[in-house]
Design a protein around this motif. Structure first.
Motif, short mmCIF file in Angstrom:
data_model
loop_
_atom_site.label_atom_id
_atom_site.label_comp_id
_atom_site.label_asym_id
_atom_site.label_seq_id
_atom_site.Cartn_x
_atom_site.Cartn_y
_atom_site.Cartn_z
N SER A 1 -3.02 8.66 -0.94
CA SER A 1 -3.99 8.33 -1.99
C SER A 1 -3.79 9.21 -3.22
O SER A 1 -3.99 8.74 -4.35
N ARG B 1 -0.82 7.79 -5.09
CA ARG B 1 -1.25 6.57 -5.77
C ARG B 1 -1.99 6.91 -7.07
O ARG B 1 -1.72 6.34 -8.13
N TRP B 2 -2.93 7.84 -6.97
CA TRP B 2 -3.70 8.25 -8.15
C TRP B 2 -2.76 8.85 -9.20
O TRP B 2 -2.81 8.48 -10.38
N VAL C 1 -8.38 5.50 -5.27
CA VAL C 1 -9.01 5.06 -4.03
C VAL C 1 -8.75 6.12 -2.98
O VAL C 1 -7.60 6.52 -2.76
N GLY C 2 -9.83 6.62 -2.37
CA GLY C 2 -9.66 7.63 -1.32
C GLY C 2 -9.37 9.02 -1.85
O GLY C 2 -8.95 9.88 -1.09
N VAL C 3 -9.57 9.24 -3.15
CA VAL C 3 -9.43 10.61 -3.67
C VAL C 3 -10.81 11.13 -4.07
O VAL C 3 -11.71 10.35 -4.36
N GLY D 1 0.12 3.77 1.51
CA GLY D 1 0.04 4.23 2.89
C GLY D 1 1.18 3.71 3.76
O GLY D 1 1.43 4.24 4.83
N GLY E 1 -7.41 14.57 -1.37
CA GLY E 1 -7.22 13.31 -0.66
C GLY E 1 -5.96 13.35 0.19
O GLY E 1 -5.25 14.35 0.23
N SER E 2 -5.69 12.25 0.86
CA SER E 2 -4.47 12.15 1.66
C SER E 2 -3.27 12.11 0.72
O SER E 2 -3.41 11.81 -0.47
N ARG F 1 0.84 -1.21 0.00
CA ARG F 1 0.00 0.00 0.00
C ARG F 1 0.87 1.25 0.00
O ARG F 1 1.88 1.29 0.71
#
Ligand code: ZN
Length: 239
Positions: A213, A216-217, A224-226, A158, A209-210, A156
């Motif tokens: 995330s 990642r995007w 995910v999470g955006v 994260g 987002g964080s 992940r």
């Protein structure tokens, strides 16, 4: 804090932690699972493992170049690099795991043995950029952390150290800017000032987002999470 602000020893430690993270994900896969597809176009996990192994071997060539002054490119050509990965992906599980551990150990040894003065020697990346040999720490860090996620068995964004996420974001936005992509796109990372990818263009899309995330995007590894105004768009191409 960016990766480049860390001392060389700290940067190498982050790269080694990423290698351990990749190795852990790899250890959790059965040999059979190595030949299953990944989200990367046309690549199985075996392609990924071969690529990460051959990447370490290619970085070894840059360390040799830095140590000797004799130009040793990462790869003879893009074709040779692709062929090597395709062939590597046909190795059996034990041979693939061996390729990974062996090349990791070789790179680690080169890092340990390079004289202080040679870390600033100029070497060339696969993209043709001239960089100091110390840049190999970041080149390897990116590869092992991101590809550990690409293995698709629990890795992940994260889990990445914040300094890796921060520097990935800087790299990705910098690449978009260089390629004139992402006009109107604003990244609203929690706890950060908004980042306009092309500061001179009017805002048309805001992605929030964080840090994990959004990186990642932005790296093209899924939304995910955006959040966005409407549907989440595909990010501009990075590499
Ligand atoms: Zn890669």
């Amino acid at each position: 804090m960016s990766f480049q602000d860390l001392s060389l020893a700290e940067r190498l430690t982050v790269a080694r932690r990423g290698t351990a993270y990749f190795a852990q994900r790899l250890a959790e896969l059965t040999d059979g699972q190595l030949y299953e597809p990944t989200a990367l176009d046309g690549w199985s996990r075996a392609h990924l493992v071969a690529h990460v192994g051959y990447n370490a071997a290619a970085l070894c060539r840059l360390m040799d170049w830095a140590a000797s002054g004799v130009e040793t490119p990462m790869y003879a050509s893009a074709e040779q690099r692709g062929r090597e990965i395709a062939e590597g992906a046909t190795l059996n599980g034990a041979a693939l795991r061996n390729l990974f551990t062996h090349t990791v150990a070789r790179l680690d040894k080169k890092w340990r043995n390079l004289p202080d003065s040679a870390w600033s020697a100029q070497v060339r990346t696969a993209q043709g950029r001239l960089v100091p040999a110390s840049e190999t720490a970041w080149m390897r860090t990116r590869e092992v952390w991101i590809h550990a996620v690409d293995l698709g068995n629990g890795g992940r964004f994260g889990d990445f150290p914040d300094v890796v996420l921060d520097s990935l974001l800087t790299d990705i936005v910098g690449m978009w800017q260089k390629k004139d992509l992402g006009a109107g796109l604003v990244l609203a990372v929690d706890g950060y000032a908004p980042i306009a990818v092309q500061p001179d263009s009017p805002v048309s899309e805001k992605i929030g987002g964080s840090l994990a995330s959004l990186v990642r995007w932005a790296a093209g590894r899924g939304a995910v999470g955006v959040s966005a105004g409407g549907e989440i768009p595909e990010p501009p191409r990075w590499l």
